[in-house]
Scaffold this motif. Structure first.
Motif, mmCIF file in Angstrom:
data_model
loop_
_atom_site.group_PDB
_atom_site.id
_atom_site.type_symbol
_atom_site.label_atom_id
_atom_site.label_comp_id
_atom_site.label_asym_id
_atom_site.label_seq_id
_atom_site.Cartn_x
_atom_site.Cartn_y
_atom_site.Cartn_z
ATOM 1 N N GLY A 4 46.895 29.985 53.468
ATOM 2 C CA GLY A 4 47.210 31.392 53.656
ATOM 3 C C GLY A 4 46.541 31.929 54.907
ATOM 4 N N VAL A 5 47.214 32.858 55.569
ATOM 5 C CA VAL A 5 46.626 33.517 56.738
ATOM 6 C C VAL A 5 46.475 35.000 56.431
ATOM 7 N N ASN A 6 45.475 35.613 57.025
ATOM 8 C CA ASN A 6 45.218 37.031 56.819
ATOM 9 C C ASN A 6 46.453 37.838 57.208
ATOM 10 N N ALA A 7 46.941 38.627 56.269
ATOM 11 C CA ALA A 7 48.150 39.413 56.513
ATOM 12 C C ALA A 7 47.960 40.866 56.104
ATOM 13 N N GLY A 8 46.741 41.355 56.228
ATOM 14 C CA GLY A 8 46.464 42.736 55.853
ATOM 15 C C GLY A 8 47.348 43.742 56.559
ATOM 16 N N ILE A 33 48.386 39.211 47.216
ATOM 17 C CA ILE A 33 47.716 40.454 47.616
ATOM 18 C C ILE A 33 46.730 40.889 46.533
ATOM 19 N N MET A 34 45.495 41.170 46.917
ATOM 20 C CA MET A 34 44.522 41.742 45.994
ATOM 21 C C MET A 34 44.506 43.250 46.207
ATOM 22 N N VAL A 35 44.768 43.975 45.125
ATOM 23 C CA VAL A 35 44.833 45.434 45.152
ATOM 24 C C VAL A 35 43.681 45.983 44.318
ATOM 25 N N ASN A 36 42.908 46.879 44.909
ATOM 26 C CA ASN A 36 41.820 47.552 44.189
ATOM 27 C C ASN A 36 42.251 48.962 43.842
ATOM 28 N N PHE A 37 41.943 49.371 42.635
ATOM 29 C CA PHE A 37 42.147 50.757 42.218
ATOM 30 C C PHE A 37 40.799 51.448 42.261
ATOM 31 N N SER A 81 42.872 45.151 49.306
ATOM 32 C CA SER A 81 41.575 44.568 49.552
ATOM 33 C C SER A 81 41.719 43.320 50.426
ATOM 34 N N GLN A 82 42.747 42.538 50.137
ATOM 35 C CA GLN A 82 42.997 41.310 50.882
ATOM 36 C C GLN A 82 44.470 40.968 50.723
ATOM 37 N N ALA A 83 45.077 40.425 51.778
ATOM 38 C CA ALA A 83 46.462 39.991 51.719
ATOM 39 C C ALA A 83 46.594 38.677 52.488
ATOM 40 N N LEU A 84 47.253 37.731 51.876
ATOM 41 C CA LEU A 84 47.472 36.430 52.500
ATOM 42 C C LEU A 84 48.967 36.146 52.576
ATOM 43 N N ARG A 85 49.404 35.685 53.737
ATOM 44 C CA ARG A 85 50.789 35.257 53.929
ATOM 45 C C ARG A 85 50.773 33.726 53.895
ATOM 46 N N HIS A 86 51.674 33.142 53.132
ATOM 47 C CA HIS A 86 51.715 31.676 53.029
ATOM 48 C C HIS A 86 53.127 31.202 52.819
ATOM 49 N N ASP A 123 39.227 48.881 39.145
ATOM 50 C CA ASP A 123 39.962 47.696 38.690
ATOM 51 C C ASP A 123 40.499 46.951 39.903
ATOM 52 N N SER A 124 40.848 45.694 39.671
ATOM 53 C CA SER A 124 41.402 44.859 40.735
ATOM 54 C C SER A 124 42.469 43.956 40.135
ATOM 55 N N VAL A 125 43.584 43.823 40.829
ATOM 56 C CA VAL A 125 44.666 42.944 40.382
ATOM 57 C C VAL A 125 45.168 42.125 41.563
ATOM 58 N N VAL A 126 45.772 40.998 41.252
ATOM 59 C CA VAL A 126 46.389 40.164 42.284
ATOM 60 C C VAL A 126 47.891 40.180 42.041
ATOM 61 N N LEU A 127 48.627 40.436 43.094
ATOM 62 C CA LEU A 127 50.080 40.544 43.046
ATOM 63 C C LEU A 127 50.675 39.509 43.983
ATOM 64 N N ASN A 128 51.724 38.850 43.531
ATOM 65 C CA ASN A 128 52.469 37.927 44.390
ATOM 66 C C ASN A 128 53.829 38.533 44.704
ATOM 67 N N ILE A 129 54.166 38.526 45.976
ATOM 68 C CA ILE A 129 55.503 38.941 46.412
ATOM 69 C C ILE A 129 56.077 37.735 47.142
#
Length: 145
Positions: free
Chosen positions: A56-60, A93-97, A140-145, A106-112
């Protein structure tokens, strides 16, 4: 005798009230500690999921969080990934609330998956538990892969 009994009862009531309030404070503190531990565990689990992504590469800059709303008893936010590359890509993608003061909730990880070149695709980040009050979602963090 009545004054002594009344004074003793008043002292006993004051002592009992003091013990009750102290017990309540201790219970609140313990509940806060449990909540903090659970919140830290959720964040750690989200980080572990992000660490599982290979190549994965940084895709923020490719990802945006929309406003939060409620869906049943959970807080949700639409997350949009825009693929600037010339091949299809998947995003993790890691999303923080956070609350109105910026405190982590809270924190969740989402895949698109399957975002075509030059296109955008959205997914919904859904909190792990019920969140109260005004909340925001942040990437919080996003990775493109």
């Amino acid at each position: 005798m009545r004054r002594t009994t009344a004074a003793a009862l008043a002292l006993a009531a004051t002592t009992a009230l003091g013990l009750t309030l102290t017990g309540c404070d201790a219970a609140q503190e313990k509940a806060g500690d449990v909540f903090s531990s659970a919140t830290a565990a959720v964040a750690s689990a989200a980080e572990e999921k992000m660490n599982e992504v290979r190549d994965g590469v940084n895709a923020g800059g490719d990802v945006e969080a929309g406003p939060t709303s409620t869906d049943g008893d959970r807080t949700v936010a639409e997350i949009t990934a825009t693929n600037p590359k010339d091949t299809a890509a998947d995003y993790t993608i890691m999303v923080n609330f956070r609350d109105a003061e910026g405190k982590f909730l809270d924190s969740v990880v989402l895949n698109i998956g399957g975002v075509e070149p030059g296109a955008s695709k959205s997914g919904t980040a859904r909190s792990n538990r019920t969140l109260t009050g005004a909340t925001t979602a942040e990437i919080s963090q996003a990775l493109r892969h």
